[in-house]
Design a protein around this motif. Structure first.
Motif: not given
Length: 296
Positions: A52-59, A72-78
């Motif tokens: 959820f936090v990564a989705a916020i940062f991705m935007s 890169r927050s998407e890859a880190m969260a994944g």
């Protein structure tokens, strides 16, 4: 993106309710299976919060300090989600093997009811996330963050179903070994599905060349399309997320090439790279006399 954040928030609340109910009834029914499932669900709640936090940062848009934004927050969260899930699966397999040899008597009615409720909620949560896990762009790039969260919930649903099936068989036939056996089967399946995500996100974090791209092939295509290119060096290809692939290179041009002709060649090169899934291109033109030495 807003829809994904809303779905993730709802799924987090639902899974918190599962954790609380499984702990309460697990203790009441003396069910190690329910408590273990609750621990696994709680771990997934943490992973969902990370997603959820990564989705916020991705935007978030790039800033003067974060010029690439938070891609890169998407890859880190994944990567974190997948790593935790594989760790949980290993622990579940170990616990299941132990329970094959040392079965425990539990109140199977509570196991069936609470396990089924957990299965339904997890299955619905996985379904809603599954509507977004295959969101792709023109080059088949998946949202690794959502897919990892989806696999977490899928594993929860599978384990909850195993708990229910085990509870039914224990209630009807007193077969205690079936519960850990089903858990092992689901755990192996989830491991098989999760490892590729772990590997893919690790390669993104390490700025590796995406597996579907061959730098030598790109160099050959560029030289073939643009005859005035003498040399290509310091070529780099890497991904910041599953959807953002970057290309940089120094291109040594013939002295006869004008600035306008160079612009035309950049347009041709960009089209070639876009067809290969690269959407961020930076090229430095050079003459043979003043070309930069290769620093690698």
């Amino acid at each position: 993106m807003e829809k994904k954040k809303t779905v993730l928030f709802i799924v987090i609340i639902l899974n918190l309710l599962i954790v609380i109910s499984q702990i309460i009834f697990g203790i009441y029914a003396h069910s190690l299976a329910l408590i273990t499932d609750a621990v696994h669900n709680f771990q997934d709640v943490i992973s969902l919060i990370i997603a959820f936090v990564a989705a916020i940062f991705m935007s978030k848009k790039p800033t003067e300090r974060m010029t690439f934004g938070y891609l890169r927050s998407e890859a880190m969260a994944g990567f974190i989600n997948s790593a935790f899930l594989i760790g949980a699966v290993v622990l579940i397999i170990i616990s299941s093997i132990e329970r094959l040899f040392y079965p425990q008597n539990v109140d199977s009615i509570y196991v069936i009811i609470v396990g089924f409720i957990a299965f339904v909620i997890n299955a619905l949560s996985a379904y809603f996330l599954g509507l977004h896990k295959h969101d792709k762009d023109d080059h088949e790039h998946e949202d690794l963050n959502i897919k990892a969260a989806y696999l977490h919930l899928l594993s929860d649903a599978g384990i909850s179903l195993g708990v229910v099936a085990g509870g039914v068989l224990i209630y009807l036939f007193g077969i205690h070994w079936i519960d850990p056996f089903i858990s092992i089967l689901f755990s192996l399946y989830i491991f098989k599905e999760t490892y590729p995500i772990l590997k893919k996100t690790y390669l993104i974090l390490m700025e590796s060349v995406p597996p579907y791209i061959d730098p030598k092939e790109l160099e050959g295509l560029i030289k073939k399309e643009c005859k005035d290119i003498i040399e290509i060096h310091d070529l780099h290809v890497w991904a910041l997320s599953s959807k953002d692939v970057y290309f940089t290179a120094h291109i040594v041009l013939s002295p006869s090439v004008t600035l306008e002709e160079f612009d035309e060649k950049i347009t041709k090169i960009s089209k070639i790279l876009i067809e290969k899934g690269i959407n961020h291109v930076t090229i430095q033109p050079e003459t043979e006399k003043f070309k930069c030495s290769n620093i690698y």
